[in-house]
Write a protein that holds these residues in place. Structure first.
Motif, PDB file in Angstrom:
ATOM      1  N   LYS A 139       0.769  -1.324  -0.043  1.00  0.00           N
ATOM      2  CA  LYS A 139      -0.219   0.117  -0.056  1.00  0.00           C
ATOM      3  C   LYS A 139       0.805   1.264  -0.254  1.00  0.00           C
ATOM      4  CE  LYS A 139      -3.936   2.130   2.511  1.00  0.00           C
ATOM      5  NZ  LYS A 139      -4.628   1.878   3.859  1.00  0.00           N
ATOM      6  N   ARG A 140       0.404   2.366  -0.691  1.00  0.00           N
ATOM      7  CA  ARG A 140       1.214   3.597  -0.549  1.00  0.00           C
ATOM      8  C   ARG A 140       1.268   4.281   0.586  1.00  0.00           C
ATOM      9  NH1 ARG A 140       0.487   5.383  -6.552  1.00  0.00           N
ATOM     10  NH2 ARG A 140       1.877   7.103  -6.011  1.00  0.00           N
ATOM     11  N   PHE A 141       2.445   4.719   1.065  1.00  0.00           N
ATOM     12  CA  PHE A 141       2.492   5.681   2.254  1.00  0.00           C
ATOM     13  C   PHE A 141       2.189   6.924   1.779  1.00  0.00           C
ATOM     14  CE2 PHE A 141       4.389   1.904   3.393  1.00  0.00           C
ATOM     15  CZ  PHE A 141       4.832   1.876   4.850  1.00  0.00           C
ATOM     16  N   THR A 142       2.569   7.540   0.488  1.00  0.00           N
ATOM     17  CA  THR A 142       2.132   8.718   0.095  1.00  0.00           C
ATOM     18  C   THR A 142       1.261   8.671  -1.227  1.00  0.00           C
ATOM     19  OG1 THR A 142       4.352   8.734  -1.162  1.00  0.00           O
ATOM     20  CG2 THR A 142       4.211   9.825   0.911  1.00  0.00           C
ATOM     21  N   PRO A 143       0.383   9.813  -1.413  1.00  0.00           N
ATOM     22  CA  PRO A 143      -0.457   9.714  -2.441  1.00  0.00           C
ATOM     23  C   PRO A 143       0.273  10.168  -3.818  1.00  0.00           C
ATOM     24  CG  PRO A 143      -0.751  11.909  -1.185  1.00  0.00           C
ATOM     25  CD  PRO A 143       0.253  10.931  -0.534  1.00  0.00           C
ATOM     26  N   PRO A 144      -0.027   9.895  -5.001  1.00  0.00           N
ATOM     27  CA  PRO A 144       0.265  10.579  -6.202  1.00  0.00           C
ATOM     28  C   PRO A 144       0.162  12.131  -6.244  1.00  0.00           C
ATOM     29  CG  PRO A 144      -1.822   9.243  -6.771  1.00  0.00           C
ATOM     30  CD  PRO A 144      -1.417   9.296  -5.389  1.00  0.00           C
ATOM     31  N   ALA A 145       0.886  12.828  -6.850  1.00  0.00           N
ATOM     32  CA  ALA A 145       0.813  14.205  -6.678  1.00  0.00           C
ATOM     33  C   ALA A 145      -0.366  14.720  -7.411  1.00  0.00           C
ATOM     34  CB  ALA A 145       2.253  14.706  -7.466  1.00  0.00           C
ATOM     35  N   MET A 146      -0.968  14.119  -8.194  1.00  0.00           N
ATOM     36  CA  MET A 146      -2.231  14.376  -8.867  1.00  0.00           C
ATOM     37  C   MET A 146      -3.136  13.058  -9.152  1.00  0.00           C
ATOM     38  SD  MET A 146      -1.687  14.933 -13.147  1.00  0.00           S
ATOM     39  CE  MET A 146      -0.821  16.577 -12.919  1.00  0.00           C
ATOM     40  N   THR A 147      -4.451  13.004  -9.030  1.00  0.00           N
ATOM     41  CA  THR A 147      -5.372  11.950  -9.054  1.00  0.00           C
ATOM     42  C   THR A 147      -5.204  11.779 -10.689  1.00  0.00           C
ATOM     43  OG1 THR A 147      -7.366  13.356  -9.483  1.00  0.00           O
ATOM     44  CG2 THR A 147      -6.455  12.676  -7.257  1.00  0.00           C
ATOM     45  N   LEU A 148      -5.838  10.599 -10.791  1.00  0.00           N
ATOM     46  CA  LEU A 148      -6.138  10.182 -12.208  1.00  0.00           C
ATOM     47  C   LEU A 148      -7.045  11.220 -13.010  1.00  0.00           C
ATOM     48  CD1 LEU A 148      -6.392   6.258 -12.358  1.00  0.00           C
ATOM     49  CD2 LEU A 148      -4.837   7.663 -13.830  1.00  0.00           C
ATOM     50  N   GLU A 149      -8.077  11.602 -12.324  1.00  0.00           N
ATOM     51  CA  GLU A 149      -9.027  12.455 -12.755  1.00  0.00           C
ATOM     52  C   GLU A 149      -8.356  13.860 -13.209  1.00  0.00           C
ATOM     53  OE1 GLU A 149      -9.235  10.857  -9.882  1.00  0.00           O
ATOM     54  OE2 GLU A 149     -10.988   9.307 -10.767  1.00  0.00           O
ATOM     55  N   GLU A 150      -7.468  14.250 -12.376  1.00  0.00           N
ATOM     56  CA  GLU A 150      -6.936  15.347 -12.808  1.00  0.00           C
ATOM     57  C   GLU A 150      -5.918  15.397 -13.823  1.00  0.00           C
ATOM     58  OE1 GLU A 150      -6.550  17.591  -8.251  1.00  0.00           O
ATOM     59  OE2 GLU A 150      -5.112  16.005  -8.835  1.00  0.00           O
ATOM     60  N   PHE A 151      -5.241  14.319 -13.734  1.00  0.00           N
ATOM     61  CA  PHE A 151      -4.283  13.749 -14.842  1.00  0.00           C
ATOM     62  C   PHE A 151      -4.950  13.949 -16.260  1.00  0.00           C
ATOM     63  CE2 PHE A 151      -2.588  10.850 -17.997  1.00  0.00           C
ATOM     64  CZ  PHE A 151      -1.396  11.127 -18.113  1.00  0.00           C
ATOM     65  N   ARG A 152      -6.282  13.104 -16.208  1.00  0.00           N
ATOM     66  CA  ARG A 152      -7.129  13.324 -17.627  1.00  0.00           C
ATOM     67  C   ARG A 152      -7.563  14.442 -18.055  1.00  0.00           C
ATOM     68  NH1 ARG A 152      -9.345   8.500 -19.745  1.00  0.00           N
ATOM     69  NH2 ARG A 152     -11.134   9.862 -20.171  1.00  0.00           N
ATOM     70  N   GLU A 153      -7.614  15.355 -16.962  1.00  0.00           N
ATOM     71  CA  GLU A 153      -8.390  16.910 -17.322  1.00  0.00           C
ATOM     72  C   GLU A 153      -7.364  17.667 -18.015  1.00  0.00           C
ATOM     73  OE1 GLU A 153     -10.523  20.307 -15.143  1.00  0.00           O
ATOM     74  OE2 GLU A 153     -10.484  18.372 -14.183  1.00  0.00           O
ATOM     75  N   LYS A 154      -5.861  17.455 -17.374  1.00  0.00           N
ATOM     76  CA  LYS A 154      -4.734  18.390 -17.599  1.00  0.00           C
ATOM     77  C   LYS A 154      -4.043  17.985 -19.021  1.00  0.00           C
ATOM     78  CE  LYS A 154      -2.817  21.760 -17.054  1.00  0.00           C
ATOM     79  NZ  LYS A 154      -3.281  23.248 -17.004  1.00  0.00           N
ATOM     80  N   VAL A 155      -4.178  16.270 -19.210  1.00  0.00           N
ATOM     81  CA  VAL A 155      -3.172  15.863 -20.075  1.00  0.00           C
ATOM     82  C   VAL A 155      -4.159  14.980 -21.109  1.00  0.00           C
ATOM     83  CG1 VAL A 155      -1.082  14.397 -20.619  1.00  0.00           C
ATOM     84  CG2 VAL A 155      -1.246  15.570 -18.482  1.00  0.00           C
ATOM     85  N   PRO A 156      -4.751  15.776 -22.037  1.00  0.00           N
ATOM     86  CA  PRO A 156      -5.413  15.028 -23.206  1.00  0.00           C
ATOM     87  C   PRO A 156      -4.672  14.198 -23.911  1.00  0.00           C
ATOM     88  CG  PRO A 156      -5.245  17.301 -23.668  1.00  0.00           C
ATOM     89  CD  PRO A 156      -4.374  17.375 -22.463  1.00  0.00           C
ATOM     90  N   ARG A 157      -3.731  14.415 -23.935  1.00  0.00           N
ATOM     91  CA  ARG A 157      -2.505  13.533 -25.076  1.00  0.00           C
ATOM     92  C   ARG A 157      -1.315  13.171 -24.572  1.00  0.00           C
ATOM     93  NH1 ARG A 157      -2.937  13.330 -30.780  1.00  0.00           N
ATOM     94  NH2 ARG A 157      -0.875  13.704 -30.799  1.00  0.00           N
ATOM     95  N   VAL A 158      -0.902  12.039 -24.380  1.00  0.00           N
ATOM     96  CA  VAL A 158       0.150  11.503 -23.797  1.00  0.00           C
ATOM     97  C   VAL A 158       0.792  10.308 -24.497  1.00  0.00           C
ATOM     98  CG1 VAL A 158      -0.734  10.036 -22.175  1.00  0.00           C
ATOM     99  CG2 VAL A 158       1.249  11.225 -21.159  1.00  0.00           C
ATOM    100  N   ASN A 159       2.275  10.400 -24.292  1.00  0.00           N
ATOM    101  CA  ASN A 159       3.163   8.972 -24.671  1.00  0.00           C
ATOM    102  C   ASN A 159       3.512   8.449 -23.465  1.00  0.00           C
ATOM    103  OD1 ASN A 159       3.536   9.898 -27.526  1.00  0.00           O
ATOM    104  ND2 ASN A 159       4.102  11.708 -26.374  1.00  0.00           N
ATOM    105  N   VAL A 160       3.239   7.294 -23.348  1.00  0.00           N
ATOM    106  CA  VAL A 160       3.583   6.182 -22.127  1.00  0.00           C
ATOM    107  C   VAL A 160       4.782   5.262 -22.523  1.00  0.00           C
ATOM    108  CG1 VAL A 160       2.875   4.441 -20.796  1.00  0.00           C
ATOM    109  CG2 VAL A 160       1.311   6.239 -21.506  1.00  0.00           C
ATOM    110  N   ILE A 161       5.926   5.402 -21.506  1.00  0.00           N
ATOM    111  CA  ILE A 161       6.878   4.635 -21.377  1.00  0.00           C
ATOM    112  C   ILE A 161       6.676   3.644 -20.400  1.00  0.00           C
ATOM    113  CG2 ILE A 161       9.455   4.307 -20.944  1.00  0.00           C
ATOM    114  CD1 ILE A 161       9.015   5.729 -23.475  1.00  0.00           C
ATOM    115  N   LEU A 162       6.635   2.143 -21.056  1.00  0.00           N
ATOM    116  CA  LEU A 162       6.289   1.230 -19.993  1.00  0.00           C
ATOM    117  C   LEU A 162       7.432   0.296 -19.864  1.00  0.00           C
ATOM    118  CD1 LEU A 162       3.888   0.382 -18.026  1.00  0.00           C
ATOM    119  CD2 LEU A 162       2.914  -1.205 -20.020  1.00  0.00           C
ATOM    120  N   SER A 163       8.174   0.118 -18.707  1.00  0.00           N
ATOM    121  CA  SER A 163       9.434  -0.630 -18.699  1.00  0.00           C
ATOM    122  C   SER A 163       9.310  -2.067 -18.422  1.00  0.00           C
ATOM    123  CB  SER A 163      10.245  -0.189 -17.628  1.00  0.00           C
ATOM    124  OG  SER A 163       9.557  -0.447 -16.353  1.00  0.00           O
ATOM    125  N   HIS A 164       8.412  -2.519 -17.557  1.00  0.00           N
ATOM    126  CA  HIS A 164       8.188  -4.024 -17.335  1.00  0.00           C
ATOM    127  C   HIS A 164       6.951  -4.115 -16.590  1.00  0.00           C
ATOM    128  CE1 HIS A 164       9.868  -2.707 -13.738  1.00  0.00           C
ATOM    129  NE2 HIS A 164       9.668  -3.709 -13.054  1.00  0.00           N
TER     130      HIS A 164
END
Length: 368
Positions: A139-164
């Motif tokens: 379980k997280r000890f700290t929250p993410p710096a923004m929520t998923l909802e905030e992320f979707r509202e702020k970032v309508p287009r994004v490139n994802v790097i997925l390592s493993h």
């Protein structure tokens, strides 16, 4: 009932026996000597056989269930109250602060764990998106710096790097919330999982040393890492693990994901000179006898930074989950200590707060 009593007795005996277990010896000097004996040519060797990936320069040390139990039940190191309690502060109102920046400001901001939101030439990139409360069990000890909802509202287009595919890096709930049409640059074998998300992803599966056009003058390069892969529904090492370079005309960023210390850092530094920012892991490295192959400790992370010949160091993956014996914020304190011991220029090392926006220093025309 009899079986329950027997099971309880066995567990009790195991617990009592574990109190007598001492950590097995581990010699960092011998480990480093073994790393330095590896042949760099093997970084380019085939690394897939019989349906599984592997690190051809140094086979992964086999860990049985008994080994795992020994780690969990062996006597633990002790940490001070300050080490146990240290966590990164969370700077509030990240979406508003991003919105107040000039549109041409390039930056790196730490969302949490291995998740960094990066803006380069007006394009957004995010590494290993992890917004969920748990990484399967931890379980997280700290929250993410923004929520998923905030992320979707702020970032309508994004490139994802997925390592493993480990759960603290490949979080399906977070990936499902990415905007429609998101472009993914992923390690080999992860494409099928991303393609099933239903939000019309554009998926680029990549192998080590492969480069792709990321658009807008950007190149994405998939590079080796010394790690492994597994999920509950998949076997061990059925998909690849990797680190990545994002190269633009103005800046080069290395995302180290998860890795043990290996000669690949030196080779990457030789092949790709001019790395500006190295995002390197500093987590889950205690106990060393168990973790050394797949996770660098702080000293090794700094050595990797030196091998890469990068300008700026950003520690990743600390302060969110407790994945090793050490407390989640321990590595940041240790990093500060080692920087002082080595008398390194602290202006080149950025131990970010959650939600801290680090403006990217661009190369001057014709400069290094």
């Amino acid at each position: 009932m009899k079986k329950m009593r027997i099971g309880f007795a066995l567990l009790s005996a195991l617990f009592l026996y574990s109190c007598l277990w001492k950590p097995p010896p581990f010699d960092d000097d011998l480990w480093r000597e073994k790393v330095h004996r590896t042949d760099p040519a093997l970084l380019y060797a085939p690394h897939f056989r019989d349906g599984r990936y592997f690190n051809p320069w140094m086979p992964m040390e086999e860990k049985s269930l008994l080994t795992l139990l020994r780690w969990r039940l062996t006597e633990k190191s002790s940490y001070t109250p300050a080490e146990e309690g240290h966590l990164p502060p969370v700077i509030p109102d990240l979406p508003a602060r991003i919105g107040s920046l000039p549109g041409d400001t390039d930056f790196i901001v730490w969302i949490g764990h291995g998740t960094f939101l990066i803006r380069l030439g007006g394009e957004y990139w995010i590494t290993d998106p992890m917004f969920s409360e748990r990484a399967l069990l931890p379980k997280r000890f700290t929250p993410p710096a923004m929520t998923l909802e905030e992320f979707r509202e702020k970032v309508p287009r994004v490139n994802v790097i997925l390592s493993h595919n480990h759960y603290d890096h490949m979080d399906m709930k977070s990936l499902e919330a990415m905007p429609a049409g998101t472009r993914y640059y992923v390690s080999r074998g992860l494409g099928a999982s991303i393609g099933d998300l239903g939000n019309k992803p554009v998926v680029h599966e990549m192998d080590w040393w492969q480069s792709l056009d990321g658009g807008n003058g950007t190149t994405v390069i998939c590079l080796p890492a010394q790690h492994w892969s597994r999920r509950v529904t998949e076997g061990t090492n059925r998909t690849l693990w990797a680190s990545f370079l994002i190269v633009t005309p103005d800046v080069t960023i290395y995302y180290g994901a998860d890795s043990g210390y290996f000669m690949g850092y030196r080779e990457i530094g030789k092949r790709f000179p001019g790395i500006d920012y190295a995002l390197l892991p500093t987590t889950a490295y205690h106990p060393r006898w168990f973790m050394h192959y797949a996770h660098v400790n702080v000293e090794e992370a700094l050595d990797a930074f030196s091998d890469l010949k990068a300008d700026h160091f950003i520690p990743t993956q600390w302060g969110t989950f407790r994945l090793g014996d050490e407390p989640p914020g321990f590595s940041a304190l240790e990093l500060q200590r080692v920087l002082s011991e080595r008398n390194l220029d602290k202006k080149r090392f950025h131990i970010l707060d959650l939600g801290e926006i680090l403006p990217i220093s661009k190369k001057s025309p014709g400069g290094p």
